[in-house]
Enzyme design. Sequence first.
Site, PDB file in Angstrom:
ATOM      1  N   ASP A  51       0.825  -1.220   0.000  1.00  0.00           N
ATOM      2  CA  ASP A  51       0.000   0.000   0.000  1.00  0.00           C
ATOM      3  C   ASP A  51       0.856   1.265   0.000  1.00  0.00           C
ATOM      4  O   ASP A  51       1.721   1.438   0.872  1.00  0.00           O
ATOM      5  CB  ASP A  51      -0.891   0.053   1.243  1.00  0.00           C
ATOM      6  CG  ASP A  51      -1.885  -1.078   1.311  1.00  0.00           C
ATOM      7  OD1 ASP A  51      -1.776  -2.026   0.536  1.00  0.00           O
ATOM      8  OD2 ASP A  51      -2.782  -1.005   2.165  1.00  0.00           O
ATOM      9  N   GLU A 272     -11.704  -1.236   1.046  1.00  0.00           N
ATOM     10  CA  GLU A 272     -10.371  -0.881   1.535  1.00  0.00           C
ATOM     11  C   GLU A 272      -9.836   0.414   0.930  1.00  0.00           C
ATOM     12  O   GLU A 272     -10.111   0.757  -0.218  1.00  0.00           O
ATOM     13  CB  GLU A 272      -9.399  -2.012   1.177  1.00  0.00           C
ATOM     14  CG  GLU A 272      -9.883  -3.362   1.680  1.00  0.00           C
ATOM     15  CD  GLU A 272      -8.789  -4.181   2.263  1.00  0.00           C
ATOM     16  OE1 GLU A 272      -8.421  -3.904   3.419  1.00  0.00           O
ATOM     17  OE2 GLU A 272      -8.280  -5.072   1.563  1.00  0.00           O
TER      18      GLU A 272
HETATM   19  C1  FRU Z   1      -4.932  -3.213   1.799  1.00  0.00           C
HETATM   20  C2  FRU Z   1      -4.782  -3.423   3.294  1.00  0.00           C
HETATM   21  C3  FRU Z   1      -5.147  -2.158   4.025  1.00  0.00           C
HETATM   22  C4  FRU Z   1      -4.358  -2.284   5.299  1.00  0.00           C
HETATM   23  C5  FRU Z   1      -3.099  -2.967   4.820  1.00  0.00           C
HETATM   24  C6  FRU Z   1      -2.462  -3.899   5.814  1.00  0.00           C
HETATM   25  O1  FRU Z   1      -3.917  -3.809   1.051  1.00  0.00           O
HETATM   26  O2  FRU Z   1      -5.581  -4.496   3.727  1.00  0.00           O
HETATM   27  O3  FRU Z   1      -6.530  -2.014   4.230  1.00  0.00           O
HETATM   28  O4  FRU Z   1      -4.132  -1.031   5.878  1.00  0.00           O
HETATM   29  O5  FRU Z   1      -3.440  -3.698   3.664  1.00  0.00           O
HETATM   30  O6  FRU Z   1      -1.264  -4.408   5.327  1.00  0.00           O
END
Ligand code: FRU
Length: 444
Positions: A51, A272
């Site tokens: 992310d 997300e």
């Molecule tokens: C999306 C996610 C986010 C979270 C992160 C954890 O890829 O699930 O929602 O903050 O990855 O690694």
Amino acid sequence: MSDQDDATRRGAATPAWTRERATRVGRDAGTVAPIIYPPDRPLDPSVHIWDTWLLRNRDGSIAEIDGWRVILSLTAPSDLLPGKRHDVATIRYFYSRDGRRWHSGGPVFSGGELGSRQWAGSVLHDDGDVYLYYTAAGESDEAHLSYTQYLAMADGGTVEADEEGLRIEGPWEHRAVLHPDGDRYETESQSRGMTYTFRDPWFYEDPETGRTYLVFEGNTPVPEGSEACGGDPAQQEFNGSVGLAESPTGDPTEWELREPLLDAVCVNQELERPHVVRRDGRYYLFVSSHRHTFAPGIDGVDGFYGFVADSLRGEYRPLNDSGLVVANPENAPFQAYSWLAFDHPDDLLVNSFFGYFDYDRPSLDEVAQLPESEQFRRFGGTLAPTLRIELDGDRSRIVGTLEHGHIPLGSEPLPDSPFDERAAEPSGYGREGGHPEPGGTDGF
Ligand code: FRU
């Protein structure tokens, strides 16, 4: 929106992503991303990167500090099995002069951060100050990993830049900013679903009203015995929402919960990394979601989903009738994830990370059964090619790519050809399912 407005709004139903719309999700020529091949060199071979978000100004534009632009990413050491990365996630920063060649700055924090690890967020550069919003996942110093989540922030740090590079430094003051209230936003103990979410704070100032918000990922409480989803408990467990908080004074450190912008009760458990891009006078709300987090009876894909409304708190309609904006190709269904749209005068641009390639199973569950060497080899762990998307009202269409991790400023023209600027194969554009095999699947 004032407290009073919010109270009025509470009488009205939250805009919904309905089952009727979500069951229309399906890959087509405008939504399937081209197949991704590994870049010549990952952005930083010492870490897995997933992310990612951009250092932005209050108006949402990409910040430039003495000629440098900055991204923050969740990272983990690249010798860690990719599937374990969420357990040790660390926020690192990278900086670039041209939005193509990125230099590693290292971890943003060096102690005092909240949570046992830090998950996704956003970062604001305002009047020389940096405000970093993140997810505190688990409790600091916990003996066993927990999945508690709350929204946290850090300020007080500095960004210094010169000809040689850029440094983000503390000391930071960390604080918890928002916990779920159990009324509009489900607490962990209320959760009945497969996973629980209260995370991914994203700063947004509405240019129309000047109001200051955090948008985030949450779940709507659906108590046992509720009438929702025709009373079907199996569907009720899927209760994702896009949450909203407001700073009544515009102070980027003070937040109050508001009603969700959108929910997906009976449809999907995880909306997300929600974020908003305003374009052509409309508000586009985007989320990433997984095939496996759709409720029973909905055949979704790991993809980027979008909704459009005439005001930030308006009635959101799914783009392309279903909500689907970007789908991974059928023969590489997990090649990218965690998409982040940002505006450019030519097209909407979308960053994401390069996930599992050379893998065509319908679920990621079988990755863990691969030999470890294959789990490493098939995980990109770096930024994916930036996608170019044409947005036209309630419709979107992928029209091209830029190279892996290319983040152009609005003032930088995009290449004439919409296709990959390195002249890589514009594989399968416009042909439904017409992508080449990513190179065999090792009989797996
Ligand atoms: C999306 C996610 C986010 C979270 C992160 C954890 O890829 O699930 O929602 O903050 O990855 O690694």
